[in-house]
Enzyme design. Structure first.
Site, mmCIF file in Angstrom:
data_model
loop_
_atom_site.group_PDB
_atom_site.id
_atom_site.type_symbol
_atom_site.label_atom_id
_atom_site.label_comp_id
_atom_site.label_asym_id
_atom_site.label_seq_id
_atom_site.Cartn_x
_atom_site.Cartn_y
_atom_site.Cartn_z
ATOM 1 N N MET A 35 -10.548 6.961 8.756
ATOM 2 C CA MET A 35 -10.871 7.650 7.497
ATOM 3 C C MET A 35 -12.015 8.642 7.695
ATOM 4 O O MET A 35 -13.016 8.616 6.984
ATOM 5 C CB MET A 35 -11.257 6.618 6.417
ATOM 6 C CG MET A 35 -10.114 5.682 6.065
ATOM 7 S SD MET A 35 -10.622 4.278 5.018
ATOM 8 C CE MET A 35 -11.299 3.150 6.257
ATOM 9 N N LYS A 54 -0.692 3.963 -4.932
ATOM 10 C CA LYS A 54 -0.233 5.319 -5.269
ATOM 11 C C LYS A 54 -1.275 6.354 -4.863
ATOM 12 O O LYS A 54 -2.464 6.154 -4.996
ATOM 13 C CB LYS A 54 0.041 5.432 -6.755
ATOM 14 C CG LYS A 54 1.300 4.707 -7.185
ATOM 15 C CD LYS A 54 1.768 5.235 -8.537
ATOM 16 C CE LYS A 54 3.066 4.583 -8.964
ATOM 17 N NZ LYS A 54 2.891 3.174 -9.350
ATOM 18 N N ASP A 74 0.833 -1.199 0.000
ATOM 19 C CA ASP A 74 0.000 0.000 0.000
ATOM 20 C C ASP A 74 0.868 1.249 0.000
ATOM 21 O O ASP A 74 2.073 1.170 0.223
ATOM 22 C CB ASP A 74 -0.832 0.040 1.291
ATOM 23 C CG ASP A 74 -2.021 -0.898 1.235
ATOM 24 O OD1 ASP A 74 -2.271 -1.469 0.168
ATOM 25 O OD2 ASP A 74 -2.701 -1.040 2.262
#
Lengths: 264, 264
Positions: free
Chosen positions: A170, A55, A34
């Site tokens: 998140m 990315k 990752d």
């Protein structure tokens, strides 16, 4: 056919990698990793080909199906394939989906758990996940769910009533909505809350506030991903000086707790 | 004055120790440790005096206040004092109380997070804590709370409604009561459930069943502490053959997932 190791790299700080993860990386032939894996961790895989499938900023993230196909393809060619993920592969990591796809294709899979950032990031910042008499439970939840409504995966009304610590992964884009839902569910505006940006990384920032003002604080300080959002009385147990640009660091009365990063 | 390192040793398997924990142990002068720390981990502390404060079976456990006093006393005499705890020191570990007592006494404290058994034990057994579309949250909770009613710390009715995975630590004596409360709160009897005895240790046992039959299964199999109790659809995502005496191992249709212990 090789073996695919699903490995959790922990919250970021390379010292929090497990010994088994380091050992497997050293003999890996391929590492499919990752974004947000420390370079010092990747360097352990000295004889491996590194494939970055996470990315950010430039280039799109590789789709999950492509990652599954890549892992199966690599397992057919190499003996030790590592799928290296931030945190723990089985906590909001889609590791279970990868394990399922691999085993369905007849590929052997081994799991090496890692420290999930929602707990390790908190601890490294001096915030306990639970404490006797303060919080008898901790819920890890994502602020970025699967459907059109990013918060639809969980009953926030019920979560507010459980009575434990809430840690949201998140959460950057949804701090205000989450705070609103938890306030509507009856949590007091004064409930201690914190936002941890880049937890355990050298540029970590910790913002402390309350459920009533944390969304505004996070917006003012322009908090960016990755960030954790923590709600509960445990935040008041934090003893580290908050290294926050602009915001007033809130130091509790409990004394000074050293949380400086140390060499790996 | 020395520094006290609050270190989490992880779920049990010594390969799941972090690299920083190993490094600090190697130069420790004193290690004050819990029961259930693998001998290979204690051996890393080659120049340290080992103080076991978690005796089980024979001798009572040392009281928390005595442990705090011992740590303060040791910090006055040694430069590197390690307080080594199973799992993570800040998840049901009373680490926050120790950090508070130490900082109040002017002792410097550093935190080295570990993998908590409720997540690492699950992962090593092949059970994800969360999975997209199955569970968007995981709550870690203790079945052995602080008051007269061991289940009073948390609103189980609300917890049942959250919609995520529930992992209960120290659940051996309360599996039946917990199952009853969650059923009363509306969780279906067929909800997948598992009990993990000695998670990540060589003598690990995993019992799989449902919320309706798991208490009976655990009683029949005479499950003993330490054990984790897991409830949620993620249990059906388990792919490892369950190494259970007597009980029928339940192997999902997803294929075979290797979770054999490996050398450290």
């Amino acid at each position: 056919m090789g073996v695919v190791y699903l490995i959790g790299a922990g919250p970021g700080d390379p010292g929090l990698l497990t010994r088994r993860a380091a050992r497997v990386l050293r003999r890996a032939d391929v590492v499919v990793h990752d974004a947000l894996i420390d370079r010092r961790v990747l360097k352990l895989a000295r004889s491996a080909r590194l494939i970055d499938v996470g990315k950010r900023g430039f280039g799109r993230r590789t789709e999950q199906e492509e990652i599954n196909a890549l892992l199966i393809e690599q397992a057919a060619q190499a003996s030790t394939v590592v799928r290296l993920k931030g945190g723990d592969p089985f906590v909001f990591g889609r590791g279970a989906e990868e394990a399922r796809a691999l085993t369905a294709a007849g590929v052997r899979v081994r799991i090496v758990p890692g420290i999930t950032s929602g707990l390790g990031g908190l601890a490294a910042a001096g915030i306990p996940a639970t404490t006797r008499g303060v919080s008898g439970a901790v819920t890890l939840v994502t602020g970025h769910g699967t459907g059109c409504d990013p918060l639809a995966d969980v009953d926030w009304q019920a979560l507010a009533r459980v009575g434990g610590t809430i840690v949201i992964y998140m959460a950057v884009r949804t701090i205000d909505q989450i705070a609103e839902r938890l306030l509507a569910a009856g949590l007091p505006r004064g409930t201690p809350a914190a936002v941890l940006e880049n937890a355990t990384w050298p540029d970590e920032r910790v913002l402390e506030g309350t459920l009533g003002n944390i969304a505004e604080l996070a917006q003012r300080e322009e908090v960016a991903a990755p960030a954790l959002f923590v709600i509960g009385g445990v935040v008041s147990w934090r003893t580290a000086p908050a290294p926050v640009r602009g915001a007033r660091p809130r130091i509790s009365s409990l004394g000074r707790l050293e949380v400086q990063p140390e060499p790996m």
